[in-house]
Structure formats: structure tokens, C-alpha cells
Design a protein around this motif. Sequence first.
Motif, mmCIF file in Angstrom:
data_model
loop_
_atom_site.group_PDB
_atom_site.id
_atom_site.type_symbol
_atom_site.label_atom_id
_atom_site.label_comp_id
_atom_site.label_asym_id
_atom_site.label_seq_id
_atom_site.Cartn_x
_atom_site.Cartn_y
_atom_site.Cartn_z
ATOM 1 N N ALA A 145 48.917 34.127 33.517
ATOM 2 C CA ALA A 145 49.138 34.760 34.823
ATOM 3 C C ALA A 145 50.615 34.943 35.122
ATOM 4 C CB ALA A 145 48.485 33.925 35.925
ATOM 5 N N TRP A 152 43.465 39.625 32.507
ATOM 6 C CA TRP A 152 42.424 39.304 33.486
ATOM 7 C C TRP A 152 41.290 38.546 32.802
ATOM 8 C CZ3 TRP A 152 42.664 40.343 38.672
ATOM 9 C CH2 TRP A 152 41.496 40.144 39.422
ATOM 10 N N SER A 154 37.894 38.213 32.083
ATOM 11 C CA SER A 154 36.808 39.177 32.240
ATOM 12 C C SER A 154 35.429 38.531 32.152
ATOM 13 C CB SER A 154 36.934 40.301 31.199
ATOM 14 O OG SER A 154 36.967 39.772 29.892
ATOM 15 N N CYS A 195 37.437 44.037 34.671
ATOM 16 C CA CYS A 195 38.789 43.838 35.185
ATOM 17 C C CYS A 195 39.112 45.000 36.121
ATOM 18 C CB CYS A 195 39.792 43.773 34.037
ATOM 19 S SG CYS A 195 39.938 45.297 33.095
ATOM 20 N N ASP A 247 35.326 42.985 37.936
ATOM 21 C CA ASP A 247 35.735 41.603 38.175
ATOM 22 C C ASP A 247 35.058 40.696 37.153
ATOM 23 O OD1 ASP A 247 36.937 39.412 39.310
ATOM 24 O OD2 ASP A 247 36.139 39.733 41.323
ATOM 25 N N THR A 248 35.368 39.413 37.212
ATOM 26 C CA THR A 248 34.904 38.452 36.221
ATOM 27 C C THR A 248 33.403 38.226 36.302
ATOM 28 O OG1 THR A 248 37.027 37.315 36.411
ATOM 29 C CG2 THR A 248 35.227 36.103 35.373
#
Length: 298
Positions: A145, A152, A154, A195, A247-248
Amino acid sequence: MPSDRALVFPGLVPLTRSELAAVLDERDALLELAGAVCGFDPARLDVTEGHAGLSSTTHEALLAVALLRRTSAEQSRWTAFGGMSAGCLPSLLAAGVISEESCFRLIHDINESQIAAKRARPNGITLALLPSSRGDAERLLELMAEWDDPPWLSVDLGDGLIAVSFRGSDTEALTRRLAPYGAAVLDRIDRAEHCPWALPERDGFAGILAETEFRPATAAVVDPRTGARVDDTPEAYRHMLTEQWFDTASLPRLVDGLCAIDSVGAVDLVGPSKSVYVSRLRALTAGRAGHRLLTIRG
């Protein structure tokens, strides 16, 4: 004691030559529908290289056929369903939310839009990483990060096995960059998934879902992003499909959500027997729920 069962549909797992051959050997209406909607002729497919020789559209469609056949042959009636990534669509079909035709149309439209968008503007890659422990995976994500081009998270499959999307596409350079952290690179996908910069972009994804009919569910559906039960409305199902695309996706959260459904005492998995999902689901349900694998043919 809770006695009802929930069912997990996996993401786009690899299929061997024998598994694909088993799907194609049975020429039923489901396979014919998949071919007609997704644009392939089952009689002309070459499965010599397994899934690697197929487009993502055909691979996902044949996986869906295999999973749906296996569940339809089972006597169990599941109280709740959840899917990881590509497994979201067959989970909605199994819960009565979408039709078979809608399931395959969405597989076709999403994959073909992604392929076209990636051809016009490559968006990176996704690497499956295996740090030595869950704690090391969390620390690795903290360190990444701080990069100038932070990746990201994932997909999280639990116990440290993660997939991470990167904006760059040089696997060798990224492997060297990751080496000091002690993370093994297990697999590469030639696009960034789950992501914020996934393709197709939000407007395109919304357009694909706009014409889909979402019907009242006959069982609970759990969101792989949040682990929460999805409200039984068309808007909520569109929101779930869209948000998990950008998003994850988390197997631990999905399993937690399924186990939280009233009366669920077991979480089944349908898929290939050698899939990484088998060991992960077994670990996630240990001590609190039963586990059973419904193995597809091949």
C-alpha cells in the motif's frame, strides 16, 4: 441443531481436458443453450489444452454448465447460496433470481466486454500470491500500500492465499519486487480483476445489467464482498454484481455470511476435486459447520 445447508459456487477455476470432455460429452439442453448464447459450437471445441485453450467466455460458460448439472443431480435443497466472482451468476440462477438464458447472456456480455476493453486499453494483471501465513499476507498488503503504484487485494481465499491486482503487467519485474517479502507467485491472470480499475468500467457494466430480469429469490443469497445477505430486490442484486466486480471478493466473509443464515449447519462446495477452494472451505468451516464437496465429472 442447525440442519440446513448452504452452497458455494467457486470462481473461474481451471478445468482439465478430462473435465471439459465430460461436460461436452453430455449434449443436453443446458449445453446447447450455453453454446447458442455464448457463441461457441460444443462439437467444434478443442479441449486438448484444457481451459487454457479456450476464451474466458467459453471457459466460464462450460464451468457453469458443469456446476449446474452437478447441483441439479443432488437431492439436497440449499437454504442459502453464495458465489465467488464467476460463481456469482450460477449462484443467482440456483437461487431462482435469474433464468438460465440470463445467466449465459451475462457470462457472454461481461466477458466479451472485458476482452474488448482490455484489447483497447490493457489494465494490468492479477497475481495469485502465497505468503507463509495469514499474518504475513496482511503485512505484505500493508507494505504494498506504500508503493507509488499501490496494487489492490482482489481476492482473499483465507489462510494467506490472496490474489492481488497490479497496474503493471511485467510479471518478472513484479516477482523480483515481491521476492524480499517471501511471497510465492502461484498464478497469473492477464487482466486486473476485482479492483477499482477493472474492465469493463462501471458505465459499461451497468449497461450489461440494465436489461436483466431479476426475480424473487427462493433462497438466501450472500454477497462475496461483504458477507451480508443480499436484499431480495433487483436493485440489490445489480449492486452486488457490480460492487464485487470492482472490489475484493472474500471467501472467509462469504462463508461467515452463509454460516450466519438461520438454521445453516453445513456449507457445501461444488467444483473440481483438486481446486484450491476445497482445502480453503474445509479450513474455514472446521469446528463450526459441516463440509461436503460435490465433485463435477472428469
